[in-house]
Design a protein around this motif. Sequence first.
Motif, PDB file in Angstrom:
ATOM      1  N   THR A 130       0.829  -1.204   0.000  1.00 17.31           N
ATOM      2  CA  THR A 130       0.000   0.000   0.000  1.00 17.31           C
ATOM      3  C   THR A 130       0.866   1.257   0.000  1.00 17.31           C
ATOM      4  O   THR A 130       0.498   2.276  -0.588  1.00 17.31           O
ATOM      5  CB  THR A 130      -0.928  -0.005   1.233  1.00 17.31           C
ATOM      6  OG1 THR A 130      -1.708  -1.195   1.218  1.00 17.31           O
ATOM      7  CG2 THR A 130      -1.862   1.183   1.234  1.00 17.31           C
ATOM      8  N   SER A 131       2.035   1.184   0.625  1.00 20.99           N
ATOM      9  CA  SER A 131       2.933   2.339   0.691  1.00 20.99           C
ATOM     10  C   SER A 131       3.477   2.750  -0.676  1.00 20.99           C
ATOM     11  O   SER A 131       3.995   3.846  -0.834  1.00 20.99           O
ATOM     12  CB  SER A 131       4.110   2.037   1.633  1.00 20.99           C
ATOM     13  OG  SER A 131       3.661   1.785   2.937  1.00 20.99           O
ATOM     14  N   ASP A 132       3.366   1.855  -1.651  1.00 23.64           N
ATOM     15  CA  ASP A 132       3.891   2.123  -2.989  1.00 23.64           C
ATOM     16  C   ASP A 132       2.852   2.746  -3.926  1.00 23.64           C
ATOM     17  O   ASP A 132       3.168   3.084  -5.066  1.00 23.64           O
ATOM     18  CB  ASP A 132       4.405   0.823  -3.622  1.00 23.64           C
ATOM     19  CG  ASP A 132       5.369   0.076  -2.714  1.00 23.64           C
ATOM     20  OD1 ASP A 132       6.260   0.733  -2.145  1.00 23.64           O
ATOM     21  OD2 ASP A 132       5.222  -1.153  -2.573  1.00 23.64           O
ATOM     22  N   ILE A 133       1.616   2.874  -3.450  1.00 28.10           N
ATOM     23  CA  ILE A 133       0.531   3.304  -4.342  1.00 28.10           C
ATOM     24  C   ILE A 133       0.735   4.703  -4.893  1.00 28.10           C
ATOM     25  O   ILE A 133       0.484   4.962  -6.075  1.00 28.10           O
ATOM     26  CB  ILE A 133      -0.835   3.200  -3.613  1.00 28.10           C
ATOM     27  CG1 ILE A 133      -1.194   1.735  -3.380  1.00 28.10           C
ATOM     28  CG2 ILE A 133      -1.936   3.877  -4.430  1.00 28.10           C
ATOM     29  CD1 ILE A 133      -2.462   1.518  -2.560  1.00 28.10           C
ATOM     30  N   GLY A 134       1.191   5.640  -4.059  1.00 26.43           N
ATOM     31  CA  GLY A 134       1.372   7.020  -4.524  1.00 26.43           C
ATOM     32  C   GLY A 134       2.285   7.117  -5.735  1.00 26.43           C
ATOM     33  O   GLY A 134       2.002   7.838  -6.696  1.00 26.43           O
ATOM     34  N   ALA A 182       5.857  -1.301  -8.925  1.00 24.70           N
ATOM     35  CA  ALA A 182       6.422  -0.418  -7.898  1.00 24.70           C
ATOM     36  C   ALA A 182       6.582  -1.209  -6.612  1.00 24.70           C
ATOM     37  O   ALA A 182       5.618  -1.790  -6.110  1.00 24.70           O
ATOM     38  CB  ALA A 182       5.511   0.785  -7.679  1.00 24.70           C
ATOM     39  N   ALA A 183       7.796  -1.239  -6.085  1.00 25.43           N
ATOM     40  CA  ALA A 183       8.055  -2.039  -4.880  1.00 25.43           C
ATOM     41  C   ALA A 183       9.146  -1.409  -4.041  1.00 25.43           C
ATOM     42  O   ALA A 183      10.179  -0.974  -4.562  1.00 25.43           O
ATOM     43  CB  ALA A 183       8.456  -3.466  -5.263  1.00 25.43           C
ATOM     44  N   LEU A 189       9.284  -8.002  -5.971  1.00 27.45           N
ATOM     45  CA  LEU A 189       8.133  -8.240  -6.844  1.00 27.45           C
ATOM     46  C   LEU A 189       8.456  -8.024  -8.321  1.00 27.45           C
ATOM     47  O   LEU A 189       7.953  -8.748  -9.175  1.00 27.45           O
ATOM     48  CB  LEU A 189       6.963  -7.340  -6.428  1.00 27.45           C
ATOM     49  CG  LEU A 189       5.661  -7.557  -7.198  1.00 27.45           C
ATOM     50  CD1 LEU A 189       5.111  -8.958  -6.964  1.00 27.45           C
ATOM     51  CD2 LEU A 189       4.614  -6.504  -6.819  1.00 27.45           C
ATOM     52  N   ALA A 190       9.299  -7.046  -8.624  1.00 36.27           N
ATOM     53  CA  ALA A 190       9.628  -6.763 -10.033  1.00 36.27           C
ATOM     54  C   ALA A 190      10.296  -7.964 -10.689  1.00 36.27           C
ATOM     55  O   ALA A 190       9.948  -8.357 -11.808  1.00 36.27           O
ATOM     56  CB  ALA A 190      10.526  -5.536 -10.125  1.00 36.27           C
ATOM     57  N   THR A 191      11.246  -8.581 -10.002  1.00 33.97           N
ATOM     58  CA  THR A 191      11.906  -9.774 -10.534  1.00 33.97           C
ATOM     59  C   THR A 191      10.919 -10.926 -10.674  1.00 33.97           C
ATOM     60  O   THR A 191      10.894 -11.620 -11.697  1.00 33.97           O
ATOM     61  CB  THR A 191      13.064 -10.203  -9.614  1.00 33.97           C
ATOM     62  OG1 THR A 191      14.127  -9.256  -9.735  1.00 33.97           O
ATOM     63  CG2 THR A 191      13.601 -11.575  -9.993  1.00 33.97           C
ATOM     64  N   LEU A 192      10.096 -11.121  -9.653  1.00 38.73           N
ATOM     65  CA  LEU A 192       9.123 -12.209  -9.685  1.00 38.73           C
ATOM     66  C   LEU A 192       8.201 -12.095 -10.894  1.00 38.73           C
ATOM     67  O   LEU A 192       7.998 -13.071 -11.631  1.00 38.73           O
ATOM     68  CB  LEU A 192       8.290 -12.195  -8.400  1.00 38.73           C
ATOM     69  CG  LEU A 192       7.140 -13.199  -8.345  1.00 38.73           C
ATOM     70  CD1 LEU A 192       7.680 -14.621  -8.279  1.00 38.73           C
ATOM     71  CD2 LEU A 192       6.229 -12.919  -7.167  1.00 38.73           C
ATOM     72  N   ILE A 201       8.776  -5.351 -18.545  1.00 37.17           N
ATOM     73  CA  ILE A 201       8.510  -4.945 -17.163  1.00 37.17           C
ATOM     74  C   ILE A 201       9.375  -3.729 -16.826  1.00 37.17           C
ATOM     75  O   ILE A 201      10.583  -3.720 -17.105  1.00 37.17           O
ATOM     76  CB  ILE A 201       8.832  -6.075 -16.162  1.00 37.17           C
ATOM     77  CG1 ILE A 201       8.118  -7.369 -16.542  1.00 37.17           C
ATOM     78  CG2 ILE A 201       8.480  -5.637 -14.739  1.00 37.17           C
ATOM     79  CD1 ILE A 201       6.618  -7.303 -16.515  1.00 37.17           C
ATOM     80  N   ILE A 202       8.760  -2.734 -16.215  1.00 38.80           N
ATOM     81  CA  ILE A 202       9.502  -1.570 -15.725  1.00 38.80           C
ATOM     82  C   ILE A 202       9.376  -1.534 -14.213  1.00 38.80           C
ATOM     83  O   ILE A 202       8.272  -1.424 -13.667  1.00 38.80           O
ATOM     84  CB  ILE A 202       8.963  -0.260 -16.324  1.00 38.80           C
ATOM     85  CG1 ILE A 202       9.065  -0.305 -17.847  1.00 38.80           C
ATOM     86  CG2 ILE A 202       9.724   0.943 -15.770  1.00 38.80           C
ATOM     87  CD1 ILE A 202       8.353   0.817 -18.548  1.00 38.80           C
ATOM     88  N   GLY A 203      10.493  -1.659 -13.528  1.00 39.45           N
ATOM     89  CA  GLY A 203      10.501  -1.654 -12.070  1.00 39.45           C
ATOM     90  C   GLY A 203      10.725  -0.252 -11.526  1.00 39.45           C
ATOM     91  O   GLY A 203      11.593   0.477 -12.006  1.00 39.45           O
ATOM     92  N   ILE A 204       9.928   0.104 -10.529  1.00 38.90           N
ATOM     93  CA  ILE A 204      10.152   1.358  -9.804  1.00 38.90           C
ATOM     94  C   ILE A 204      10.494   1.011  -8.364  1.00 38.90           C
ATOM     95  O   ILE A 204       9.627   0.598  -7.592  1.00 38.90           O
ATOM     96  CB  ILE A 204       8.905   2.268  -9.773  1.00 38.90           C
ATOM     97  CG1 ILE A 204       8.243   2.401 -11.132  1.00 38.90           C
ATOM     98  CG2 ILE A 204       9.273   3.638  -9.210  1.00 38.90           C
ATOM     99  CD1 ILE A 204       6.916   3.156 -11.079  1.00 38.90           C
TER     100      ILE A 204
END
Length: 257
Positions: A130-134, A182-183, A189-192, A201-204
């Motif tokens: 939830t902290s990553d939502i913004g 976003a993690a 999660l991005a790797t998974l 996939i674009i990881g933030i």
Amino acid sequence: MEIQEILESLKAGKTSVKNAKKLLSLYSIEEIEEFAKIDINRRKRRGIPEVIFAETKELEEIKKIIEKTLEKTNSVIISRIKKKDYQKIITFSKKLKVKIEIGKNSSSLLLFKKPIKFHGGKVGILTAGTSDIGVAEESRLMCEAMNCRCITSYDVGVAGIQRIFPVLKKMIKEDVDCIIVAAGMEGALATLVSTMVDIPIIGIPTSAGYGYGGKGIAALASMLQSCSLGLSVVNIDNGIAAGGIAANIANRAKKSK
């Protein structure tokens, strides 16, 4: 080429009207007093809308940039608005009679004059917590401003790994062209996600985290060191950049279908 050279080349028949128009668009800059130069043709040239980074700007400067940008274009994103300015910008935008899309848990806004048509590609957006939502919502606003339809699912991280499977199944069924993840914490999660789909996939990495490796450092290092191919990474908390890249990928994919 300088403007004079472009016009002479057009007159001599050495270039087409279409090419001359494209070259001249590079010079379309709107100056606001002595503090801003707005690239009003960026959307036509690159497909990317104007974004105001509000965190380090004064309220009056932001207002003037908003007003000038919306005189020339349909939309503008205001990113990282200071808490004391947030409601004031919403009130100001309402006076301009523009529509406002608010990012959930975010300090960012999308302003637009005419309804945005989602004729571009599709982008999936996931967050680990939830902290990553913004941060993820900044990406959503950017993608939607670029005419992409977004499919979102938040709080599906590896702490409860079973949550991700039905979400990915839905995104694959919807044939999304790109997925943003976003993690914070360790950023796993991005790797998974990148190990399970044949989609870019674009990881933030986000700044959610504790102590050693906190403020996004561990998540950034983890994503950069990922052994799963097909994962690219933007800077910590940079939802705007991730949204711009994802929408460009999705829109180009849409054109080729």
